[in-house]
Design a protein around this motif. Structure first.
Motif, short mmCIF file in Angstrom:
data_model
loop_
_atom_site.label_atom_id
_atom_site.label_comp_id
_atom_site.label_asym_id
_atom_site.label_seq_id
_atom_site.Cartn_x
_atom_site.Cartn_y
_atom_site.Cartn_z
N GLU A 168 32.25 34.07 28.93
CA GLU A 168 33.30 35.00 29.33
C GLU A 168 34.53 34.86 28.43
O GLU A 168 35.24 35.83 28.19
CB GLU A 168 33.68 34.79 30.80
N SER B 22 39.55 47.68 34.86
CA SER B 22 38.31 46.97 35.15
C SER B 22 38.54 45.45 35.17
O SER B 22 37.94 44.74 35.97
CB SER B 22 37.25 47.32 34.11
N LEU B 23 39.45 44.99 34.30
CA LEU B 23 39.73 43.55 34.27
C LEU B 23 40.53 43.11 35.49
O LEU B 23 40.26 42.07 36.09
CB LEU B 23 40.53 43.20 33.01
N ARG C 187 35.97 42.75 25.92
CA ARG C 187 36.26 43.58 27.09
C ARG C 187 37.59 44.31 26.94
O ARG C 187 37.74 45.45 27.36
CB ARG C 187 36.36 42.71 28.35
N GLU D 125 27.44 46.04 28.01
CA GLU D 125 27.22 44.64 28.38
C GLU D 125 26.23 43.98 27.41
O GLU D 125 26.42 42.85 26.99
CB GLU D 125 26.61 44.59 29.76
N VAL E 10 39.71 40.82 43.33
CA VAL E 10 38.66 40.36 44.24
C VAL E 10 38.64 38.83 44.27
O VAL E 10 38.59 38.20 45.33
CB VAL E 10 37.29 40.92 43.81
N PHE E 11 38.74 38.26 43.08
CA PHE E 11 38.74 36.79 42.98
C PHE E 11 39.91 36.18 43.74
O PHE E 11 39.75 35.21 44.48
CB PHE E 11 38.80 36.40 41.50
N TYR F 112 48.59 40.70 33.59
CA TYR F 112 47.21 40.26 33.82
C TYR F 112 47.14 39.10 34.82
O TYR F 112 46.25 39.05 35.66
CB TYR F 112 46.58 39.85 32.49
N ASN G 289 39.72 36.34 47.52
CA ASN G 289 38.85 35.25 47.94
C ASN G 289 39.58 33.92 47.96
O ASN G 289 39.56 33.19 48.96
CB ASN G 289 37.69 35.18 46.95
N ARG H 281 40.69 44.58 38.42
CA ARG H 281 39.94 44.72 39.67
C ARG H 281 39.15 43.44 39.98
O ARG H 281 39.17 42.93 41.09
CB ARG H 281 38.99 45.92 39.58
N LYS H 282 38.51 42.94 38.95
CA LYS H 282 37.74 41.71 39.12
C LYS H 282 38.63 40.55 39.58
O LYS H 282 38.27 39.77 40.45
CB LYS H 282 37.10 41.32 37.77
N GLN H 283 39.83 40.48 38.95
CA GLN H 283 40.76 39.41 39.29
C GLN H 283 41.25 39.54 40.73
O GLN H 283 41.41 38.53 41.42
CB GLN H 283 41.98 39.46 38.35
#
Ligand SMILES: Nc1ncnc2c1ncn2[C@@H]1O[C@H](COP(=O)(O)OP(=O)(O)OP(=O)(O)O)[C@@H](O)[C@H]1O
Ligand SMILES: [Mg+2]
Lengths: 246, 250
Positions: free
Chosen positions: B97, A25-26, B104, B111, A32-33, A130, A36, A28-30
């Motif tokens: 964050e 989950s961590l 996390r 959340e 996408v970032f 990471y 971009n 995946r976010k990275q």
């Protein structure tokens, strides 16, 4: 000797990078970032450079053909081949090595000297994985699209020159672009681009990661990352071409 | 409780730590003092495993951390909160964050629960309401406090603070010191604080070790430190005019 040490350290870091993955989950976010920032953030520069290169190649070829024996469509053919085989792959990779590479090396280097990497490790995070994996995945995924975009824009640039300068007729240009087209050359270009994307991200990441000291060393690492990845791109270009085309 | 046994470390042939033995007790604030460059940060990093000692052992509640398998090490690390000398907030993430990051990674919270935890931790360091700012947008002292909030977000059993109040004004510095002491006592944390600051020593020095040129040169408490006869330690403690006055007043 220093080179051997660097190569050794690079592979050790890559080993660490691809062992014990971070929580999906961590990551995946990275990713996408990074898509971009690494990919879409480079669209502008790629568009401008490709359009002008396509235009100039067309002008150059047209103005250098003065024999009646060479057909007019050669201009379009040359523009297409140069863009697909070398410009949109190798030259774009070199430009991205400068832009993206210095970015990555200084970002990771700065995190190193400000102890952010130590902070990740303390939290039980594999910092190499990471930080580096999302960049590599993002670039290997998005750069082939950038290459295709560059090919399209470059050839369009050539077409516009044909249209407006009249050095060659648009019909002949289009004929040349379509002449003897092999899908394999696109595959070749995309394979190269993916390999280059790995180089552009992983080598500067290594230099950033091995920074010790302060802001000065971050600058040095960033330069080394760009220079080394550029040289490795040129060598890889030769090797891949030899393997795939000959 | 954390126990260090005979920790040695050198860099490029230069010996920094010469065999340090020390026991940090639970529920107490253990201070490491010493001149700049004496090896305080290196000792702290050896303790948490960011630097591998050349020789010696670190035990966390009796478990040999130094020779542990990576997976077991990770389990201990989840219980460590650390405030770095420079704060080390992730500058691509907002304050919120940053504090959520360890949650996390390791906690299975919704959340909403994470949000509540973030607000609790920020409140604890008196920094409520700055959730959406980036580290570059807040002052150094605020960064330190957010660093503490992040360090305590997972309810650590061990808390390491490398110079928590350097660069802070005196009243904020005391606030931070007392916060660390409160948390330590409230949650029975084994706390290690690296500091230069004699005020901190006098405020919260339950147990103080003095590092001089990589040796543990002295060990005691805030009460015994003023009576020290150790030459190097008195040079450090009574460096300022203020402390000289304190001494002359007996
Ligand atoms: N990674 C490293 N490589 C080489 N030398 C190092 C490294 N880390 C620290 N040192 C050296 O070890 C010595 C002790 O450093 P350390 O950071 O522990 O000092 P300190 O007591 O924390 O000082 P300060 O109060 O200024 O933070 C210094 O001489 C430093 O140059
Ligand atoms: Mg230090």
């Amino acid at each position: 000797m220093k080179i051997l040490q660097n190569v050794g350290e690079y592979f050790i870091l890559m080993g660490r990078t691809f062992s014990e993955p971070t929580k999906a989950s961590l990551i995946r976010k990275q990713i996408v970032f990074e898509i971009n920032s690494l990919g879409l953030g480079s669209m502008g520069i790629i568009t401008i450079i490709s359009a002008f290169m396509g235009a100039v190649i067309t002008l150059q070829t047209a103005s250098n053909i003065d024999s009646a024996l060479i057909p007019e469509y050669t201009v379009g053919f040359t523009a297409r081949q140069s863009m697909i085989l070398e410009f949109s792959t190798t030259i774009i990779a070199l430009i991205l090595a400068g832009k993206v590479g210095s970015n990555i090396a200084s970002e990771i280097g700065m995190m190193k000297v400000t102890e952010q990497i130590d902070a990740l490790e303390i939290m039980g995070v594999n910092s190499a994985s990471y930080l580096i994996v999302p960049k590599i995945i993002a670039a290997v995924f998005i750069n082939p699209f950038l290459a295709i975009w560059s090919m399209f824009v470059g050839i369009s640039g050539g077409y516009l020159v044909a249209e407006f300068s009249g050095v060659v007729s648009t019909d002949a240009f289009i004929e040349g672009v379509q002449l003897d087209f092999k899908m394999f050359s696109i595959y070749y270009a995309l394979i190269k681009t993916a390999v280059f994307a790995f180089i552009i991200t992983s080598i500067p990441a290594y230099y950033g990661y091995s920074v010790k000291g302060g802001a000065l060393e971050v600058g040095v690492a960033s330069t080394k990352g760009v220079v080394t990845s550029s040289i490795v791109i040129l060598i890889a270009n030769y090797v891949i071409t030899q393997l795939l085309l000959i | 409780m954390i126990e260090l046994r005979n920790i040695h470390k050198s860099f490029n042939g230069k010996q920094i730590l010469h065999g340090i033995d020390v026991v940090y007790e639970k529920g107490k604030t253990n201070l490491i003092i010493g001149a700049s460059g004496s090896g305080k940060s290196v000792l702290t990093k050896c303790t948490v495993g960011l630097i591998d000692p050349d020789q010696g052992q670190v035990l966390f509640d009796g478990k040999d951390f130094t020779n542990m398998k990576l997976d077991d090490k990770k389990d201990i690390r989840k219980k460590i909160g650390m405030l770095f000398q420079g704060g080390a907030l992730f500058d691509s993430l907002t304050v919120e964050e940053n504090i959520k990051f360890p949650l996390r990674m390791h906690a299975s919270m919704t959340e909403k629960e994470m949000q509540a935890r973030v607000n609790f931790c920020l409140g604890r360091v008196d920094m409520s309401g700055i959730n959406d700012r980036y580290p570059a947008e807040i002052s150094g002292g605020m960064q330190k406090r957010v660093g503490i909030a992040r360090a305590i977000s997972l309810n650590p059993s061990y808390l390491f603070c490398d110079e928590p109040n350097s660069g802070l004004d005196p009243s904020t510095a005391i606030l931070i010191d007392n916060l660390i002491k409160e948390l330590t006592e409230e949650f029975q944390i084994t706390t290690i604080v690296v500091t230069h600051d004699m005020n901190s020593v006098m405020e919260i020095g339950d147990h103080v070790i003095f590092i001089h040129e990589g040796h543990k040169h002295w060990e005691g408490t805030k009460d015994t430190i003023l009576k020290t006869t150790n030459k190097e330690l008195s040079d450090l403690v009574f460096a300022s005019e203020l402390m000289k006055k304190v001494r002359s007043l007996g």
